[in-house]
Design a protein around this motif. Structure first.
Motif, PDB file in Angstrom:
ATOM      1  N   ARG A 131      60.344  80.359  65.376  1.00 31.39           N
ATOM      2  CA  ARG A 131      59.713  79.642  64.280  1.00 31.39           C
ATOM      3  C   ARG A 131      60.476  78.348  64.023  1.00 31.39           C
ATOM      4  NH1 ARG A 131      58.235  84.126  59.601  1.00 31.39           N
ATOM      5  NH2 ARG A 131      56.810  85.387  60.857  1.00 31.39           N
ATOM      6  N   ARG A 144      51.136  77.812  67.707  1.00 33.63           N
ATOM      7  CA  ARG A 144      51.720  79.120  67.498  1.00 33.63           C
ATOM      8  C   ARG A 144      50.675  80.205  67.618  1.00 33.63           C
ATOM      9  NH1 ARG A 144      55.542  77.353  68.923  1.00 33.63           N
ATOM     10  NH2 ARG A 144      57.593  77.154  67.999  1.00 33.63           N
ATOM     11  N   THR A 151      51.809  79.897  54.418  1.00 32.55           N
ATOM     12  CA  THR A 151      52.576  78.742  54.858  1.00 32.55           C
ATOM     13  C   THR A 151      52.155  77.522  54.062  1.00 32.55           C
ATOM     14  OG1 THR A 151      53.048  77.280  56.728  1.00 32.55           O
ATOM     15  CG2 THR A 151      50.904  78.364  56.710  1.00 32.55           C
TER      16      THR A 151
END
Length: 306
Positions: A131, A144, A151
């Motif tokens: 990450r 991703r 987020t």
């Protein structure tokens, strides 16, 4: 009042020699033009124009100021035109972070086709599976795969990523084919270290395998895990973009297909929605339609090159 309005009013009066002509050019009243020029003179503390009932002429200071004012306006309009082109055309350096296995197998075609369509864009691609903070680390976009948690970034779905529980025929011959989730307890689990437990009953087996010492191999790369599974080291949960060919060739077999992990997604993650840079906006739009809802590694398994 905008300083550029006052400067522009002065330049128009000076070049046209008339407040009325300047007002026509600017599509405002002569009184407002006069007000703009008066405010400009008040701000700089000097007279720029000599006014009579019959004509308007420049003072010595006005002559000097006119040259600089014309250059300022020209620079300003050039800047606006340049920024407009940046927003209409994708240009500049685009920094992308992407997962290793997906990028090595399937990203080159997307990036190559994108650059053919947008030749003004330079791409800087960096690969890792951890990450990242795209702002702190200076990336425009991160690709991703997963079930995204909350987020502060914007996440755009690009294509579904199917997952499969798989093992080699040799492993199954030696340890038996599990016919239910409870039977998985006695099997070896090949664990992807960046993995979060999928929200299904498989999560219970994964946790149990860890506690009971059945997690026989841990790695942060899906290609290595798939290779270990092919060699008979255990059962792995892998995305089809990695293991589709191995399944098609018979090097791997699907285990408990009725309990397959839920489909994940490939996401494009970026920081800002408003005033999005053209290079980012063009890439997001291009990538959104590139793989589709039935990506080629699932639709045409034999076309993959493991």
């Amino acid at each position: 009042m905008d300083r550029l309005d006052t400067i522009n009013a002065f330049v128009q009066v000076a070049t046209l020699g008339s407040f009325v002509a300047a007002a026509d050019r600017l599509d405002i009243s002569p009184q407002l033009v006069s007000k703009y020029v008066a405010q400009l003179e008040a701000r700089i503390g000097g007279r720029l124009l000599n006014r009579t009932t019959r004509k308007v002429s420049l003072t010595e200071g006005g002559e000097r100021y006119l040259v600089r004012a014309q250059q300022i306006l020209a620079d300003f309009y050039d800047m606006e035109n340049e920024m407009g082109q940046l927003q209409s055309q994708a240009t500049g350096r685009l920094r992308i972070n992407a997962p290793v296995s997906f990028a090595e197998r399937h990203l080159a075609s997307l990036l190559s086709d994108f650059q053919c369509a947008n030749p003004q864009v330079e791409i800087d691609l960096q690969l890792n599976d951890r990450r990242i903070d795209i702002v702190d680390e200076g990336f425009d976009i991160a690709l991703r795969i997963g079930h995204l948690q909350d987020t502060s970034y914007i996440a755009k779905r690009l294509t579904p990523i199917k997952m499969v529980l798989c093992a080699s025929p040799d492993y199954i011959a030696k340890h038996g084919m599990p016919d239910n989730l409870d039977a998985l307890k006695s099997h070896h689990y090949l664990h992807y270290s960046h993995e979060t437990s999928p929200p299904t009953a498989l999560a219970a087996w994964i946790d149990l395998a860890r506690k009971n010492g059945k997690q026989s191999f841990v790695c942060n790369n899906g290609d290595v895990l798939t290779a270990m599974a092919i060699r008979g080291a255990g059962i792995a949960i892998q995305p089809t973009f990695i293991c589709a060919n191995a399944l098609a060739r018979g090097d791997l077999v699907s285990v408990l297909p009725d309990h397959a992990p839920p489909t994940m997604w490939l996401y494009a993650i970026y920081a800002h929605r408003q005033l999005l840079a053209s290079k980012v906006r063009h890439f997001i739009d291009f990538a959104s339609d590139y793989y589709g809802d039935n990506p080629y590694w699932d639709a045409c398994k034999n076309s993959l090159g493991d």
